[in-house]
Design an enzyme around this catalytic site. Structure first.
Site, mmCIF file in Angstrom:
data_model
loop_
_atom_site.group_PDB
_atom_site.id
_atom_site.type_symbol
_atom_site.label_atom_id
_atom_site.label_comp_id
_atom_site.label_asym_id
_atom_site.label_seq_id
_atom_site.Cartn_x
_atom_site.Cartn_y
_atom_site.Cartn_z
ATOM 1 N N ASN A 195 0.855 -1.182 0.000
ATOM 2 C CA ASN A 195 0.000 0.000 0.000
ATOM 3 C C ASN A 195 0.895 1.237 0.000
ATOM 4 O O ASN A 195 2.122 1.129 0.039
ATOM 5 C CB ASN A 195 -0.972 -0.011 1.180
ATOM 6 C CG ASN A 195 -0.267 -0.039 2.532
ATOM 7 O OD1 ASN A 195 0.781 0.577 2.714
ATOM 8 N ND2 ASN A 195 -0.839 -0.770 3.489
ATOM 9 N N SER A 197 1.545 3.550 2.180
ATOM 10 C CA SER A 197 2.382 3.735 3.373
ATOM 11 C C SER A 197 3.584 2.805 3.341
ATOM 12 O O SER A 197 4.712 3.209 3.658
ATOM 13 C CB SER A 197 1.560 3.490 4.637
ATOM 14 O OG SER A 197 0.527 4.439 4.758
ATOM 15 N N GLU A 198 3.346 1.549 2.974
ATOM 16 C CA GLU A 198 4.438 0.577 2.889
ATOM 17 C C GLU A 198 5.425 0.966 1.799
ATOM 18 O O GLU A 198 6.649 0.820 1.962
ATOM 19 C CB GLU A 198 3.866 -0.814 2.620
ATOM 20 C CG GLU A 198 3.054 -1.379 3.787
ATOM 21 C CD GLU A 198 2.203 -2.574 3.402
ATOM 22 O OE1 GLU A 198 1.844 -3.350 4.303
ATOM 23 O OE2 GLU A 198 1.884 -2.731 2.197
ATOM 24 N N ASP A 264 -6.060 -7.969 1.395
ATOM 25 C CA ASP A 264 -6.223 -9.406 1.151
ATOM 26 C C ASP A 264 -7.088 -9.649 -0.078
ATOM 27 O O ASP A 264 -6.817 -10.539 -0.889
ATOM 28 C CB ASP A 264 -6.872 -10.080 2.362
ATOM 29 C CG ASP A 264 -6.026 -9.986 3.624
ATOM 30 O OD1 ASP A 264 -4.803 -9.785 3.492
ATOM 31 O OD2 ASP A 264 -6.588 -10.112 4.716
#
Length: 475
Positions: A195, A197-198, A264
């Protein structure tokens, strides 16, 4: 991009990662505890759902795939509950059960659909012998079309490089939902789905679309990936590959209630679509649509093929193209959920002419969706004799699918479409010619279901046989 659903039931998806059990306690709150300044929840309903990697496998199974789940659990009641949950949705589980660890469990307390508290029961599996899980991976790989590594940093994936190496050596694509900033361990994977942020935790703050793509390409090259799919919440998702332009997909969500488990859903839909034969671009589009559906639900949830079809095939769209019978059934279910009237007709349509076009236009006006069932080449030869058809099945269906009046085109191999009609059960069955309604194949099945059968006139002076005769005479 015009997308149709693949035959998900053909996909074999292997999910390896940190499995969890999500528990939900629901109840009203009407007072503050006298013991502390906290609300008192009167628990009226308890719910359990698979979480983490288990939710990924659940999402694949919900689409119809054959899903296998590998992971680490404790030898406890939570592990039994999780295994029971997965068996109920036909996910094959092969857990390494460890006596000295609890099964990772997250308990959420909710009132009026608002989460008040979360309790975590866990101890990371960092000291577990990685060969225990690796042995199960090696056994499952020959029976898989794709492998998903669902990494929540809990210890199940403490030897990711070996898993990727084994899968790629077997020619199996590896999709990873990453965790943390150490992307080196994912080197050689087919695709990562961080995502925003990651992604920024690894590459630094991104200030523009151009910088996003540039830094994404750096990761693709540095870690020898085939692609990177950055999920960007309300900004959709962006697919980045070396040597190809980026693909940006805008967010599809209309209302966002809960983003729990959305990642997921993205990776499971993406992997299952690839395993079912879709291109990467198409698989990403399907994953984006699925994400838009699941964030409109509370808690970790799944998306069904009918929900996906319903989101893809909106009332304004038409011409979805050629489908298999399985795909058609899902599309019809979705149409009925929208309250649409389904019309069906059939024929050889060997050389499409003005009479055909007029007939199909009239048929399409009788409902919201028009299905055209087309005789396969073998069926046409049996009915029309040697030398027919002039155009093979694929070309005939492609031409029909391009007509504005036609929504779905499906082949059938029998002499009549009676079996197919009985499976679809349209609201209205139409046929052109001089038939009586009761003489039309499928009449009994459609009328018994409350549907209608109607005969339409063909346009005079138009005949495939006459066209073929004229061509031969002039040739």
């Amino acid at each position: 991009m015009k997308i149709t659903l693949p035959e998900f039931e053909k996909a074999r998806v292997l999910v390896v990662g940190d499995v969890m059990l999500d528990r939900y306690w629901h109840g009203p709150t009407g007072r503050i505890s006298p013991e502390a300044p906290v609300p008192v929840v009167k628990v009226e309903h308890i719910e359990e759902r698979p979480g983490g990697a288990a939710n990924v496998a659940l999402n694949s199974a919900a689409l119809g795939a054959h899903a296998v789940l590998l992971g680490l659990t404790g030898q406890d009641e939570a592990a039994d509950a999780l295994a029971g949950q997965m068996a109920g949705v036909k996910v094959a589980c092969d857990f390494v059960r460890l006596a000295d660890y609890p099964t990772i469990t997250k308990l959420r307390v909710l009132s009026r659909n608002q989460q008040l508290l979360r309790l975590d029961f866990e101890e990371a599996f960092h000291d577990v012998d990685s060969t225990l899980l690796m042995g199960k991976v090696e056994q499952a790989l020959p029976h898989s079309d794709v492998m998903i590594l669902s990494d929540y940093g809990k210890g199940a994936l403490n030897d990711v490089p070996s898993m990727i190496q084994r899968a790629r050596a077997a020619g199996i694509p590896v999709l990873v939902d990453p965790k943390g900033t150490d992307f080196e361990k994912y080197r050689g994977a087919t695709l990562l789905t961080p995502n925003m942020s990651e992604f920024e935790a690894v590459v630094g703050k991104v200030k523009s679309e151009e910088e996003l793509v540039a830094k994404g390409l750096e990761l693709v090259k540095r870690f020898e990936l085939e692609a990177l799919l950055v999920t960007r919440s309300e900004n959709g998702m962006t697919l980045i590959r070396e040597g190809q332009p980026e693909l940006h997909l805008p967010a599809q969500a209309h209302e966002v209630y809960d983003v729990t488990g959305a990642g997921d859903t993205v990776i499971s839909t993406l992997a299952t679509s690839l395993a079912a034969g879709k291109s990467l671009d198409e698989a990403c589009a399907l994953a984006n649509t699925a994400a838009g559906i699941v964030v409109g639900k509370l808690g970790t949830s799944t998306v069904s093929p009918v929900e996906l079809a319903n989101a893809l095939y909106t009332e304004q769209e038409t011409g979805f193209g050629v489908m298999s019978e399985a795909q058609l059934k899902i599309a019809v279910q979705a149409a009925r959920l929208r309250g649409e009237k389904v019309v069906m007709t059939n024929g050889c349509f060997d050389i499409l002419h003005a009479g055909h076009v007029s007939y199909l236009a009239n048929a399409g006006k009788l409902g919201d969706r028009l299905i055209v069932a087309v005789n396969t080449d073998e069926s046409v030869r049996r009915l029309k004799g040697p030398g027919r058809p002039v155009n093979p099945t694929e070309r005939r269906m492609a031409v029909l699918a391009a007509l504005g009046a036609v929504d779905w085109v499906v082949p059938f191999a029998e002499d009549t479409p009676q079996r197919l009609i009985a499976e679809v059960l349209p609201d209205l069955l139409v046929k052109g010619g001089d038939y009586k309604p009761e003489e039309i194949a499928g009449y009994a099945e459609v009328t018994a279901n409350g549907g209608e059968v109607r005969v339409l006139n063909f346009e005079d002076g138009c005949s495939t046989s006459d066209i073929i005769k004229t061509i031969r005479e002039r040739g």
